[in-house]
Write a protein that holds these residues in place. Structure first.
Motif, PDB file in Angstrom:
ATOM      1  N   GLY A 162      19.307 -18.709  -9.933  1.00 36.18           N
ATOM      2  CA  GLY A 162      18.490 -19.675  -9.196  1.00 36.18           C
ATOM      3  C   GLY A 162      17.777 -19.050  -8.013  1.00 36.18           C
ATOM      4  N   VAL A 163      18.457 -18.156  -7.313  1.00 37.54           N
ATOM      5  CA  VAL A 163      17.822 -17.503  -6.158  1.00 37.54           C
ATOM      6  C   VAL A 163      16.641 -16.641  -6.621  1.00 37.54           C
ATOM      7  CG1 VAL A 163      18.179 -15.782  -4.352  1.00 37.54           C
ATOM      8  CG2 VAL A 163      19.873 -17.545  -4.720  1.00 37.54           C
ATOM      9  N   LEU A 183      14.781 -17.033  -9.315  1.00 37.97           N
ATOM     10  CA  LEU A 183      13.671 -17.917  -9.697  1.00 37.97           C
ATOM     11  C   LEU A 183      12.974 -18.499  -8.467  1.00 37.97           C
ATOM     12  CD1 LEU A 183      15.027 -20.023 -12.707  1.00 37.97           C
ATOM     13  CD2 LEU A 183      13.387 -18.165 -12.757  1.00 37.97           C
ATOM     14  N   PHE A 184      13.764 -18.883  -7.502  1.00 38.75           N
ATOM     15  CA  PHE A 184      13.186 -19.473  -6.300  1.00 38.75           C
ATOM     16  C   PHE A 184      12.310 -18.461  -5.572  1.00 38.75           C
ATOM     17  CE2 PHE A 184      13.216 -21.273  -2.023  1.00 38.75           C
ATOM     18  CZ  PHE A 184      12.976 -22.604  -2.306  1.00 38.75           C
TER      19      PHE A 184
END
Lengths: 521, 204
Positions: free
Chosen positions: A486-487, A489-490
């Motif tokens: 997630g990090v 992608l963010f």
């Protein structure tokens, strides 16, 4: 001093003047009348005396010599071109040179002909042999000759022309010299060789010359800067993404929530839940080692669920490295489930022939895949019974579930189109489930949405794997990668957003204002 | 028209295999399976031939002293070493697994990991090089999909998940269906060309 009247204005001029001092008209003719002719013909046959020039007596000696030479030339008989060429050669002192105006090839032919004639000795003259008798001239020719000489105007105008000395036209003036003029070869008219070229054309000529000359020369390649803005951009982005991912691993914060499951994920979960005790499942590892990170993570919760259910697994692959990937995958889950090769699972190895060989699974599997990856007889022998995962199995239709782990759209399509119809037709309980790479979701979803379904459930990518783990209550299997994923992608979205805003606003900021453009205009 | 023997064999085998799919005749089924078995055997042999060809090419490159000979040497050493270890100990032995887990997987995984960085760079550069309406739509779609795929760490964007599902299930699936139809038509056309002898991929 004697005077001479101008023939144009009539005014008196000193007789030594060449041109009139008033109107610049020539007082003396350039070619004076032939003195010899005048002397010889002071009075023509008609009795009219020719007018004599008053300045004839005062002609300088050099001019008189020239005129005498001209007279002698006129009186000479016409000569051939060879004789003229010989004279020119004598005068120039260059016997071997090519006469001016004669082409080279004609001159060479003439020289060869001359050499041939030089070898031939002329026959000795026969003095006793008389020459041809002179022909009797016709009356009309005689009358012309008499008429010409009897016309005073013609006689004066033809006084400077040569007199024919031989032949039937002997004695006539102004006869065209056939031999001298016709046979004399002339070269082509010479044109000025110098082209008139403008300055602009000269510039173009120089450019063209430089281009042609530069064609053969090797040009050194322009030196690229060792560190350009592109390099900085790439390294900066890579560094930002990597640092964000590593930071989230080293300093884990509040764990992010796992995603909610989708319908297709729940359907696959239902299929595994419905497996009978000791159900047999065929698992195909059809992905390349480069994709192991995504596929292993996505499939871990699914295979874990199968092992929880106590399913017997048969591992196959249509890629050469698939069997090794399968072994590795089972080993990763060994600390929890303790699956043993040949007991709970069997690895039948590689099916050669790619997707075409999938049809063999629908035929006679013991014939198509007789041995395990360890070299054991998978389907039993005289000294060994059939391995438990393969008991009662003859083809792919005998399995309770077929699970395909795949990253290639063609391979996935082949499984759906070649194997699934056989599964559905063989057993109403038979199903095809898939764990696929996220990029395959749009390809596989139409098969899931079809009626009847050709894919009965699937998990797509890390998100699907995470949702399956959440559904199954096995969140610890995906927690290790979900936050870092997630990090990353963010950070990727943030970089694209910042760059998009920067590149979209930069032209607006650097655009010259209206007042500036008006001032420049 | 020249009609060589190989064309006749190819057409005949193709027709028999195709008929075995549609006609439930035992002879045809048996023939079809036998032919497919031959094909798989030949494919396995072709894999060995490919490995031998790879070895020969790099051996020639190494012995002729061409540029890049060092890489050929590395390839040959790796090939011989892996072949020897796996051939001698078996594919499930610890040594074989060690080679796979510590050489093959990291190398291929690293190459694919670069793709993530490259795609981000491409997304960043896209608007600079081609800032058209389609580019903006593409970037916005990619950002929506990426944001909705991963966790948002407490940030709540209403409708984001639904938007992602709609993109994946409507426009993306419409394109995928068209792609599948095109692939199907292409395969039928290619198969028919082989069956009528118009296309001869088996010709040398």
């Amino acid at each position: 001093m004697a005077e001479i009247n101008c023939p144009l204005c009539g005014k008196a001029n000193p007789d030594d003047f060449e041109v009139c001092q008033y109107c610049q008209a020539r007082l003396k003719p350039l070619l004076a009348p032939d003195s010899a002719e005048e002397n010889s013909l002071p009075q023509d046959e008609t009795g009219v005396e020719e007018p004599t020039s008053p300045a004839a007596a005062e002609i300088p000696e050099w001019l008189q010599e020239l005129r005498q030479d001209e007279d002698s030339l006129e009186l000479e008989p016409e000569r051939s071109s060879d004789e003229l060429a010989a004279d020119i050669s004598e005068a120039t002192g260059d016997a071997g040179s090519i006469p001016t105006g004669t082409p080279d090839w004609i001159y060479e032919v003439e020289q060869e002909t001359q050499r041939d004639f030089d070898h031939i000795e002329p026959p000795p003259p026969s003095p006793a042999e008389p020459g041809p008798e002179p022909a009797a001239l016709p009356d009309w020719l005689e009358s012309i000759r008499l008429g010409l000489h009897g016309t005073p105007g013609l006689a004066s105008s033809q006084a400077t022309e040569p007199v024919e000395s031989t032949g039937p036209l002997a004695g006539l003036r102004g006869v065209l010299a056939a031999d001298a003029l016709i046979s004399r070869s002339r070269g082509p008219a010479t044109r000025p060789a110098k082209l008139r070229v403008s300055a602009n054309q000269l510039v173009h000529i120089d450019l063209l010359r430089e281009l042609v000359e530069s064609e053969g020369k090797s040009q050194p390649l322009p030196q690229k800067p060792s560190i350009s803005s592109e390099h900085i951009l790439r390294w900066g982005i890579a560094l930002a993404v990597c640092l964000a991912v590593v930071w989230s691993i080293i300093f884990p914060g509040q764990p992010a929530a796992l995603p909610a499951f989708q319908e297709e994920t729940a359907e696959l979960n239902r299929l595994i839940e419905q497996l009978p005790d000791g159900g047999q499942v065929l698992v195909a590892f059809d992905y390349e080692p480069g994709e192991f990170a995504e596929l292993d993570a996505a499939a871990s919760a699914v295979i874990d669920h199968l092992m929880i259910q106590g399913a017997y697994l048969t591992l196959v692959s249509t890629t050469p490295l698939g069997p090794v990937l399968a072994e590795r995958f089972i080993e990763e889950l060994q600390p929890v489930h303790h699956y043993t090769a040949g007991v709970q699972y069997v690895n039948l190895g590689y099916i050669p022939g790619g997707t075409a060989s999938l049809v063999m699974l629908t035929g006679n599997m013991p014939r198509a895949l007789p041995y395990t990856i360890e070299g054991l007889a998978a389907w039993g022998s005289e000294s060994q019974p059939v391995l438990p995962p393969l008991q009662g199995i003859q083809n792919v239709g005998d399995y309770d579930l077929v699970m395909v782990l795949v990253d290639d759209p063609d391979v996935a399509r082949a499984w759906v189109e070649q194997v699934e119809p056989f599964i559905s037709s063989s057993s109403p309980q038979g199903s095809l489930g898939m764990v696929i790479s996220a990029q395959l979701e749009p390809i596989i979803r139409p098969y899931y949405d079809a009626n009847p379904r050709q894919v009965h459930g699937f998990v797509a990518g890390l998100r699907g794997g995470a949702s399956y783990a959440r559904l199954n209550g096995r969140e610890e299997l995906v927690r290790s990668y979900w936050d870092s994923f997630g990090v990353g992608l963010f950070m990727a979205v943030l970089l694209m957003l910042v760059a998009g805003l920067m590149y979209s606003t930069y032209p607006l900021l650097t655009r010259p204002s209206k007042s500036d453009s008006e001032v420049k205009g | 028209m020249k009609f060589p023997f190989s064309v006749a064999v190819a057409i005949g085998i193709g027709l028999i295999t195709l008929a075995g799919y549609f006609l439930n005749i035992p002879v045809l089924q048996t023939l079809r399976m036998a032919l497919i078995e031959w094909a798989t055997t030949l494919a396995a042999v072709a894999l060995l031939v490919g490995i031998a060809n790879l070895f020969t090419i790099h051996w020639n490159k190494l012995t002729s002293g061409k540029v890049g000979g060092l890489y050929s040497a590395i390839l040959i050493v790796s090939l011989v070493l892996t072949l020897g270890v796996v051939g001698w100990f078996g594919p499930t032995h610890t040594y074989s697994k060690w080679i796979f887990n510590n050489v093959q997987l990291p190398v291929e995984g690293s190459l694919l990991a670069l793709l993530a960085v490259i795609l981000v760079v491409a997304g960043v550069r896209l608007l600079r090089l081609r800032s058209s309406m389609l580019s903006i739509i593409f970037i916005i779609t990619a950002m929506v999909i990426l944001l909705a795929t991963g966790p948002l760490f407490g940030i709540s964007v209403p409708g984001l998940t639904e938007l992602r599902s709609w993109i994946a299930q409507v426009p993306a699936m419409a394109g995928a269906r068209g792609l599948l139809l095109g692939i199907g038509l292409g395969i039928v056309a290619a198969g028919l060309r082989v069956l009528i002898g118009s296309d001869r991929p088996y010709r040398g």
